[in-house]
Motif scaffolding. Structure first.
Motif, PDB file in Angstrom:
ATOM      1  N   UNK A 242       0.828  -1.207   0.000  1.00 15.58           N
ATOM      2  CA  UNK A 242       0.000   0.000   0.000  1.00 15.58           C
ATOM      3  C   UNK A 242       0.859   1.251   0.000  1.00 15.58           C
ATOM      4  N   UNK A 243       1.961   1.236   0.750  1.00 10.59           N
ATOM      5  CA  UNK A 243       2.871   2.386   0.743  1.00 10.59           C
ATOM      6  C   UNK A 243       3.464   2.598  -0.642  1.00 10.59           C
ATOM      7  N   UNK A 244       3.923   1.514  -1.268  1.00 10.22           N
ATOM      8  CA  UNK A 244       4.500   1.639  -2.607  1.00 10.22           C
ATOM      9  C   UNK A 244       3.463   2.143  -3.612  1.00 10.22           C
ATOM     10  N   UNK A 245       2.231   1.648  -3.509  1.00 10.13           N
ATOM     11  CA  UNK A 245       1.181   2.104  -4.424  1.00 10.13           C
ATOM     12  C   UNK A 245       0.833   3.570  -4.168  1.00 10.13           C
ATOM     13  N   UNK A 246       0.805   3.990  -2.909  1.00 14.02           N
ATOM     14  CA  UNK A 246       0.462   5.379  -2.588  1.00 14.02           C
ATOM     15  C   UNK A 246       1.562   6.338  -3.029  1.00 14.02           C
ATOM     16  N   UNK A 247       2.818   5.913  -2.916  1.00 19.63           N
ATOM     17  CA  UNK A 247       3.916   6.768  -3.378  1.00 19.63           C
ATOM     18  C   UNK A 247       3.877   6.977  -4.883  1.00 19.63           C
ATOM     19  N   UNK A 248       3.226   6.083  -5.596  1.00 17.75           N
ATOM     20  CA  UNK A 248       3.116   6.212  -7.048  1.00 17.75           C
ATOM     21  C   UNK A 248       1.829   6.922  -7.467  1.00 17.75           C
ATOM     22  N   UNK A 249       1.295   7.746  -6.589  1.00 21.79           N
ATOM     23  CA  UNK A 249       0.081   8.515  -6.889  1.00 21.79           C
ATOM     24  C   UNK A 249       0.253   9.293  -8.188  1.00 21.79           C
ATOM     25  N   UNK A 250      -0.707   9.138  -9.089  1.00 20.15           N
ATOM     26  CA  UNK A 250      -0.654   9.871 -10.355  1.00 20.15           C
ATOM     27  C   UNK A 250      -2.050  10.138 -10.905  1.00 20.15           C
ATOM     28  N   UNK A 251      -2.762   9.063 -11.253  1.00 19.83           N
ATOM     29  CA  UNK A 251      -4.027   9.227 -11.961  1.00 19.83           C
ATOM     30  C   UNK A 251      -5.089   9.962 -11.175  1.00 19.83           C
ATOM     31  N   UNK A 252      -5.186   9.696  -9.853  1.00 18.35           N
ATOM     32  CA  UNK A 252      -6.228  10.338  -9.057  1.00 18.35           C
ATOM     33  C   UNK A 252      -6.064  11.856  -9.048  1.00 18.35           C
ATOM     34  N   UNK A 253      -4.846  12.322  -8.781  1.00 18.48           N
ATOM     35  CA  UNK A 253      -4.612  13.769  -8.748  1.00 18.48           C
ATOM     36  C   UNK A 253      -4.757  14.387 -10.132  1.00 18.48           C
ATOM     37  N   UNK A 254      -4.286  13.677 -11.149  1.00 16.95           N
ATOM     38  CA  UNK A 254      -4.347  14.223 -12.509  1.00 16.95           C
ATOM     39  C   UNK A 254      -5.790  14.442 -12.953  1.00 16.95           C
ATOM     40  N   UNK A 255      -6.673  13.500 -12.659  1.00 22.69           N
ATOM     41  CA  UNK A 255      -8.047  13.566 -13.167  1.00 22.69           C
ATOM     42  C   UNK A 255      -8.950  14.396 -12.256  1.00 22.69           C
ATOM     43  N   UNK A 256      -8.811  14.230 -10.947  1.00 18.64           N
ATOM     44  CA  UNK A 256      -9.740  14.903 -10.024  1.00 18.64           C
ATOM     45  C   UNK A 256      -9.419  16.384  -9.882  1.00 18.64           C
ATOM     46  N   UNK A 257      -8.163  16.727  -9.670  1.00 18.78           N
ATOM     47  CA  UNK A 257      -7.796  18.126  -9.408  1.00 18.78           C
ATOM     48  C   UNK A 257      -6.799  18.684 -10.411  1.00 18.78           C
ATOM     49  N   UNK A 258      -6.214  17.836 -11.250  1.00 16.01           N
ATOM     50  CA  UNK A 258      -5.188  18.326 -12.168  1.00 16.01           C
ATOM     51  C   UNK A 258      -3.922  18.763 -11.463  1.00 16.01           C
ATOM     52  N   UNK A 291      16.231   9.485  -8.061  1.00 17.22           N
ATOM     53  CA  UNK A 291      16.206   9.981  -6.676  1.00 17.22           C
ATOM     54  C   UNK A 291      14.919   9.535  -5.988  1.00 17.22           C
ATOM     55  N   UNK A 292      13.804   9.638  -6.694  1.00 18.15           N
ATOM     56  CA  UNK A 292      12.534   9.198  -6.118  1.00 18.15           C
ATOM     57  C   UNK A 292      12.528   7.687  -5.886  1.00 18.15           C
ATOM     58  N   UNK A 293      13.107   6.927  -6.801  1.00 16.17           N
ATOM     59  CA  UNK A 293      13.223   5.490  -6.596  1.00 16.17           C
ATOM     60  C   UNK A 293      14.045   5.150  -5.371  1.00 16.17           C
ATOM     61  N   UNK A 294      15.099   5.927  -5.128  1.00 15.71           N
ATOM     62  CA  UNK A 294      15.908   5.714  -3.925  1.00 15.71           C
ATOM     63  C   UNK A 294      15.100   6.020  -2.667  1.00 15.71           C
ATOM     64  N   UNK A 295      14.270   7.060  -2.714  1.00 18.80           N
ATOM     65  CA  UNK A 295      13.411   7.390  -1.574  1.00 18.80           C
ATOM     66  C   UNK A 295      12.438   6.249  -1.297  1.00 18.80           C
ATOM     67  N   UNK A 296      11.849   5.686  -2.334  1.00 17.13           N
ATOM     68  CA  UNK A 296      10.933   4.564  -2.161  1.00 17.13           C
ATOM     69  C   UNK A 296      11.655   3.356  -1.580  1.00 17.13           C
ATOM     70  N   UNK A 297      12.874   3.117  -2.028  1.00 11.28           N
ATOM     71  CA  UNK A 297      13.642   1.986  -1.509  1.00 11.28           C
ATOM     72  C   UNK A 297      13.936   2.157  -0.029  1.00 11.28           C
ATOM     73  N   UNK A 298      14.316   3.365   0.371  1.00 14.48           N
ATOM     74  CA  UNK A 298      14.606   3.624   1.785  1.00 14.48           C
ATOM     75  C   UNK A 298      13.359   3.425   2.638  1.00 14.48           C
TER      76      UNK A 298
END
Length: 316
Positions: A242-258, A291-298
């Motif tokens: 769930x953490x990994x999926x939440x860190x990859x937030x994209x579609x919800x923000x793009x469509x709902x609020x842009x 850099x973001x991938x490293x943050x997710x790994x940590x």
């Protein structure tokens, strides 16, 4: 059987195609198909991405000059727009993760505990909570954007017409715009976590609860000392995924609020996409991705260590 055939048989057993324990190449032959695809779709893209991030890469330019770690240094230089927007959107993503993950775990566990009991219509309610997960992110985003529209949204209509509450501009108010994103994400994905918890609850021996009840343990004691510890491996899996999926937030923000208002709900992946395909800064976007991938790994490693330690402490 002729003498010639008997002499050839030992030689065939020793060939590279003979599947026996004495052939040292057999394990590598089984691993070869996976290794080929792993190299093509993982090793090569990562290596090529590192090369792009250290060059000023332009697919239309005749040359790709080497710039070293320039794009990585830009991310840590507060005077550059890349640094300002990257870390701001990363904080937005971490905020969404910190809010949504506890809800997705707690709500999923609560639903699983309710639907694990022999109630009427149990299969129907399980399907109801699981079915939103089969929707695409586009359908989910459009649905929740319509529900939280500032004037004509269903939420505002119910609040004003039936509850006498003022209408709130959810989609154009900073931080309030997170409400439809978080609520919609929980509604959309909680069914999968609920299913995992239901499967784990079904594997707990009922004899443990019966023995605890005979010893005088109440419902809360049985839940705390039996259910939660035995669900710890499932909770670890649910939390990490769930953490990994939440860190990859994209579609919800793009469509709902842009990503608005004023980039309040813009995720880091949205900004990386903007940097690459709107600003045509592919090398900069690639450096941000690493850099973001490293943050997710940590985050993943820390989460594994903390929850594994808690699991060991709870089972002692």
């Amino acid at each position: 059987m002729s003498a010639r055939t008997a002499q050839e048989r030992p030689q065939r057993k020793g060939s590279i195609f003979a599947l026996n324990e004495s052939n040292p190449l057999v394990p590598y032959l089984f691993l070869l198909p996976h290794a080929i695809f792993f190299f093509i779709f993982t090793v090569y893209p990562v290596g090529y991405g590192i090369w792009i991030s250290t060059h000023r890469w332009d697919p239309l330019a005749p040359t790709q000059p080497y710039v070293g770690l320039e794009f990585y240094r830009n991310l840590f230089d507060p005077s550059t727009p890349q640094s300002q927007f990257f870390w701001r959107t990363l904080l937005n993503t971490l905020f969404f993760t910190a809010v949504s993950v506890p809800l997705l775990i707690a709500v999923a566990l609560g639903l699983a505990l309710l639907l694990h009991r022999p109630i009427v219509g149990r299969a129907f309610f399980r399907a109801v909570f699981f079915m939103p997960g089969i929707l695409s992110v586009a359908v989910m985003g459009i649905l929740w954007k319509w529900m939280f529209e500032n004037q004509s949204g269903l939420v505002n209509i119910i609040a004003s017409e039936y509850l006498g509450l003022p209408r709130l501009p959810y989609l154009t108010t900073e931080w309030l715009a997170w409400v439809p994103i978080v609520v919609g994400t929980v509604w959309w994905t909680v069914g999968f976590n609920m299913t995992l918890y239901l499967a784990a609850l079904g594997n707990i021996p009922q004899a443990l609860f019966e023995a605890a009840e005979l010893d005088g343990a109440g419902s809360w004691a049985r839940f705390r000392h039996i259910t939660l510890p035995l669900l710890a491996p499932t909770t670890l899996f649910v939390a990490v995924t769930t953490v990994l999926a939440s860190l990859q937030l994209f579609g919800q923000s793009l469509i709902i609020t842009g990503g608005g208002p004023t980039r309040t709900t813009q995720s880091v992946i949205m900004y990386i996409t903007e940097e690459a395909f709107s600003n045509n800064q592919f090398s900069s976007a690639t450096a941000m991705s690493f850099v973001f991938g490293l943050v997710m790994l940590v985050f993943t490693v820390l989460q594994f260590r903390i929850m594994a330690r808690d699991m060991q402490g709870g089972m002692r």
